[in-house]
Write an enzyme that holds these catalytic residues in place. Sequence first.
Site: not given
Ligand code: GAR
Length: 229
Positions: A26, A104-105, A123, A159
């Site tokens: 988060g 991530m769902r 992303h 994405d």
């Molecule tokens: C982030 O790097 C975000 O861009 C990625 O997950 C991470 C979450 O980090 N999202 C994806 O890969 C979506 N396709 P966080 O929970 O610390 O924000």
Amino acid sequence: MTQSPTAGGTAPPPKKRVSILISGRGSNMVALAEAARAPGYPAEIAAVISNRPEAAGLNWAADHGICAIALDHKQFATRTAFEARLHSILMNLGTELICCAGFMRMLTGGFIDRWRDKQLNIHPSLLPAFPGLDTHQRAIDAGVKVAGCTVHFMRLEMDTGPIVGQAAVPVLSSDTAEDLAARVLAAEHHLYPAALALIASGKAVVEAEKVVIREEVNLAPALYSPMLG
Ligand code: GAR
């Protein structure tokens, strides 16, 4: 003589109510929530919702006085049942915009369509390059010299969708996927609050499947990677 609420100037426009969807750490949610504390920021955080009850970000939100909701997808028989409950929670919160931040769902077309042009995602690549998982290692393997992150409206295909903004960072020859992820994440924390502000304020809108930015000013110099001599 009594004063009207707008005496001495026009009242600021109401802030857009934003719900943030997470699945884990988060850190982007924290960046959005901290930006939203500024009085002039055009959005307020209605709630943080995680499909994983153990997500660390939920604790941070609750500790900072933000409505934190665990909605465990494993408690639902189908994706659509989970999404129907998520949708009703979002409506009850008065949600106007959704920010997916490490959510991530996969979402079905029904949910994506209901929130069309009201649901943002971040992303960690310069889309349309490297969508999906393992994006940093794939960027390194491809030998690219510039990587980055993208905030975009969500469409059915993962994405994809109109791009609100991107930030670029150099890729160094010595980078591991973890090194690159950390450099990109630092950029994400600046980009996402700025992109949400553009949308929430109405300074950026979707037209013909592209985001058009009004009164655009961009004097940033080019990023050279490697630096030219
Ligand atoms: C982030 O790097 C975000 O861009 C990625 O997950 C991470 C979450 O980090 N999202 C994806 O890969 C979506 N396709 P966080 O929970 O610390 O924000």
